[in-house]
Write an enzyme that holds these catalytic residues in place. Structure first.
Site, PDB file in Angstrom:
ATOM      1  N   GLN A 256       5.537 -14.362  61.354  1.00 30.14           N
ATOM      2  CA  GLN A 256       6.697 -14.338  60.451  1.00 30.14           C
ATOM      3  C   GLN A 256       7.946 -13.847  61.175  1.00 30.14           C
ATOM      4  O   GLN A 256       9.054 -14.300  60.907  1.00 30.14           O
ATOM      5  CB  GLN A 256       6.407 -13.458  59.238  1.00 30.14           C
ATOM      6  CG  GLN A 256       5.323 -14.002  58.331  1.00 30.14           C
ATOM      7  CD  GLN A 256       5.552 -15.460  57.962  1.00 30.14           C
ATOM      8  OE1 GLN A 256       6.548 -15.806  57.332  1.00 30.14           O
ATOM      9  NE2 GLN A 256       4.628 -16.321  58.368  1.00 30.14           N
ATOM     10  N   HIS A 259      10.385 -16.368  62.954  1.00 32.56           N
ATOM     11  CA  HIS A 259      11.276 -17.221  62.173  1.00 32.56           C
ATOM     12  C   HIS A 259      12.743 -16.920  62.443  1.00 32.56           C
ATOM     13  O   HIS A 259      13.562 -17.827  62.607  1.00 32.56           O
ATOM     14  CB  HIS A 259      11.020 -17.015  60.673  1.00 32.56           C
ATOM     15  CG  HIS A 259       9.958 -17.897  60.117  1.00 32.56           C
ATOM     16  ND1 HIS A 259      10.144 -19.238  59.905  1.00 32.56           N
ATOM     17  CD2 HIS A 259       8.697 -17.623  59.705  1.00 32.56           C
ATOM     18  CE1 HIS A 259       9.032 -19.758  59.389  1.00 32.56           C
ATOM     19  NE2 HIS A 259       8.148 -18.807  59.261  1.00 32.56           N
ATOM     20  N   GLU A 321       8.166 -12.214  50.003  1.00 32.44           N
ATOM     21  CA  GLU A 321       7.865 -13.648  49.944  1.00 32.44           C
ATOM     22  C   GLU A 321       6.355 -13.886  50.074  1.00 32.44           C
ATOM     23  O   GLU A 321       5.754 -14.616  49.280  1.00 32.44           O
ATOM     24  CB  GLU A 321       8.621 -14.342  51.074  1.00 32.44           C
ATOM     25  CG  GLU A 321       8.364 -15.819  51.196  1.00 32.44           C
ATOM     26  CD  GLU A 321       9.016 -16.403  52.440  1.00 32.44           C
ATOM     27  OE1 GLU A 321       9.215 -17.629  52.475  1.00 32.44           O
ATOM     28  OE2 GLU A 321       9.318 -15.629  53.392  1.00 32.44           O
ATOM     29  N   HIS A 322       5.751 -13.301  51.110  1.00 35.32           N
ATOM     30  CA  HIS A 322       4.312 -13.472  51.358  1.00 35.32           C
ATOM     31  C   HIS A 322       3.609 -12.117  51.316  1.00 35.32           C
ATOM     32  O   HIS A 322       4.134 -11.136  51.838  1.00 35.32           O
ATOM     33  CB  HIS A 322       4.050 -14.063  52.749  1.00 35.32           C
ATOM     34  CG  HIS A 322       4.778 -15.313  53.052  1.00 35.32           C
ATOM     35  ND1 HIS A 322       5.946 -15.344  53.784  1.00 35.32           N
ATOM     36  CD2 HIS A 322       4.517 -16.602  52.733  1.00 35.32           C
ATOM     37  CE1 HIS A 322       6.358 -16.595  53.911  1.00 35.32           C
ATOM     38  NE2 HIS A 322       5.523 -17.378  53.274  1.00 35.32           N
ATOM     39  N   ASP A 355       1.719 -22.512  54.873  1.00 36.26           N
ATOM     40  CA  ASP A 355       2.936 -23.116  55.416  1.00 36.26           C
ATOM     41  C   ASP A 355       2.766 -24.607  55.666  1.00 36.26           C
ATOM     42  O   ASP A 355       3.729 -25.368  55.574  1.00 36.26           O
ATOM     43  CB  ASP A 355       3.319 -22.435  56.735  1.00 36.26           C
ATOM     44  CG  ASP A 355       4.067 -21.121  56.521  1.00 36.26           C
ATOM     45  OD1 ASP A 355       4.485 -20.858  55.384  1.00 36.26           O
ATOM     46  OD2 ASP A 355       4.218 -20.372  57.496  1.00 36.26           O
ATOM     47  N   HIS A 414      23.425 -22.539   5.935  1.00 35.45           N
ATOM     48  CA  HIS A 414      22.060 -22.705   6.435  1.00 35.45           C
ATOM     49  C   HIS A 414      21.073 -22.668   5.270  1.00 35.45           C
ATOM     50  O   HIS A 414      20.179 -23.506   5.160  1.00 35.45           O
ATOM     51  CB  HIS A 414      21.709 -21.587   7.426  1.00 35.45           C
ATOM     52  CG  HIS A 414      22.277 -21.777   8.797  1.00 35.45           C
ATOM     53  ND1 HIS A 414      23.616 -21.771   9.050  1.00 35.45           N
ATOM     54  CD2 HIS A 414      21.666 -21.971   9.999  1.00 35.45           C
ATOM     55  CE1 HIS A 414      23.832 -21.939  10.348  1.00 35.45           C
ATOM     56  NE2 HIS A 414      22.651 -22.065  10.948  1.00 35.45           N
TER      57      HIS A 414
END
Length: 423
Positions: A256, A259, A321-322, A355, A414
């Site tokens: 990770q 990235h 995220e993960h 992924d 109404h």
């Protein structure tokens, strides 16, 4: 790299796990570019593509010849891998689609309620690119939209310095089913899809990850087009105990970190021995990593806490995220995780599996937005509309409640709309 977090209060935790970047820091730039694209259309898109990407584009859209030439460059073995990934992604996302176009059920005599499901007509998919190629992201965005039944899929991805799109990304977009593809990236691509230009049609929803500028642009244009989620720099939190395998954890954290320099890779564990072993493994494995310069700058940390429950609570506070879970009783720990884009369970469930090929989606909320946003799924592309089938007897059964509440709120018309049906 190892830090002790025994008995640390919430304020201190927030400071420890503070993200390096924030959307607000780049929002002014995103607004400026987006506003200019809204007013200037294609001319503004070309201007900023030249300024940011160094490419002077004549045609924004990928031509049939460009697509044909790209596919010709991809070998059969790679095509086979893309097909296998598409099959798995399609199978998983098909399970998320409602079984029919509508359902109705009787709530009480004479009243049937339900929902009607309608796919979006046109969506925009943003696939990062430029210096890299991300065919997997193309599949993760286009395939679920196809499964949902979206009528038209527009894709934007940044050009390379020669003005072309990487052949593998183009091939993946074509195989997944994108209808039109544009050689545009960054804020200008998001704005073009949100507002529409002379060449790029306006879409109803924009999906896909990107850098902090792309994420800011997506948040800014929500008055013109809905978005999937804020999806920026990658993040992983590993929750592990003394049964975990240090080399596996280290490899996943490094994966990770490669990235982006703003990526977050964190280990939370109650085991000091594991923490020390993982630290050594990270240093060892980084030695031969091709993207080591990026890895060294990314946010990597190992934190020792009182117990697994404390680790899970910190993870929920981060909302990454993960999440990977490598503990004795993983399902028990999984049940306690509330905030995560996706969760990988077991020693043999690396993030890389999701992924590329497991079939679950890798387009996920980052920056703590997993507290309120879901990851990419088929329902991102489907609207639900409530349906109410009410007969005279059914209305009569709730008439007194309707009219009483309407009159209490001061909406006499109404109430009269109900009384009228029984005069």
């Amino acid at each position: 790299m190892i830090k002790q977090l025994y008995g640390v209060d919430d304020a201190a935790l927030d400071e420890v796990f503070k993200r390096r970047t924030s959307i607000s820091s780049v929002m002014d730039t995103a607004k400026k570019v987006a506003d200019e694209v809204r007013e200037g259309g294609d001319a503004a898109v070309r201007k900023y593509t030249k300024q940011f990407d160094g490419v002077d584009l004549r045609d924004l859209e990928v031509t049939d010849d460009e697509m044909y030439n790209a596919v010709e460059l991809i070998d059969y073995e790679t095509i086979g891998h893309l097909e296998k990934a598409i099959d798995n992604i399609e199978a998983f996302h098909a399970l998320q689609r409602p079984s029919g176009d509508m359902w109705l059920t009787e709530i009480s005599p004479g009243i049937r309620l339900g929902q009607k499901f309608t796919p979006l007509e046109r969506i925009g998919a943003y696939v990062p690119g430029g210096t890299g190629s991300y065919p997997s992201t193309a599949l993760m965005l286009i395939v679920p939209a196809q499964v949902a039944g979206v009528s038209e899929i527009i894709a934007c991805t940044p050009p390379r310095k020669d003005g072309t799109i990487h052949p593998l990304t183009l091939t993946a977009l074509d195989m997944a089913g994108a209808d039109r593809i544009f050689k545009v990236g960054g804020v200008q691509a998001i704005a073009a899809m949100a507002y529409g230009t002379q060449s790029i049609p306006k879409v109803e929803k924009i999906v896909g990850p990107g850098n902090i500028y792309v994420t800011a642009a997506k948040m800014y244009v929500r008055d013109a087009a809905e978005i999937d989620m804020p999806a920026g720099p990658s993040e992983i939190v590993v929750i592990a105990d003394d049964t975990a395998i240090p080399s596996f954890i280290a490899s996943d954290m490094i994966a990770q970190a490669e990235h982006d320099v703003n990526a977050m890779s964190i280990l939370l564990t109650p085991s000091e021995m594991l923490a020390e072993s993982v630290e050594l493994e990270i240093e060892r494995q980084k030695e031969n990593a091709p993207r080591r310069q990026i890895i060294d700058k990314a946010g990597m940390g190992i934190y020792v806490l009182d117990d697994l429950d404390a680790a899970v609570e910190v993870c929920n506070r981060i909302a990454p995220e993960h999440v990977e879970i490598m503990v004795r009783d993983p399902m028990s720990t999984l049940n306690k995780v509330r905030n995560a884009g996706t969760v990988y369970v077991g020693d043999y469930a690396p993030v890389a599996a999701g992924d590329y090929a497991s079939g679950a989606n890798h387009v996920l909320p980052t920056g703590g937005y997993a507290k309120v946003f879901s990851g990419m799924n088929t329902m991102q592309f489907i609207k639900t509309t409530s349906v109410q089938v009410i007969e005279k007897g059914g209305l009569e059964g709730i008439k007194d409640t309707i009219t009483a509440l309407a009159e209490i709120e001061g909406f006499d018309a109404h109430a009269r709309s109900v009384y009228k049906r029984f005069e």
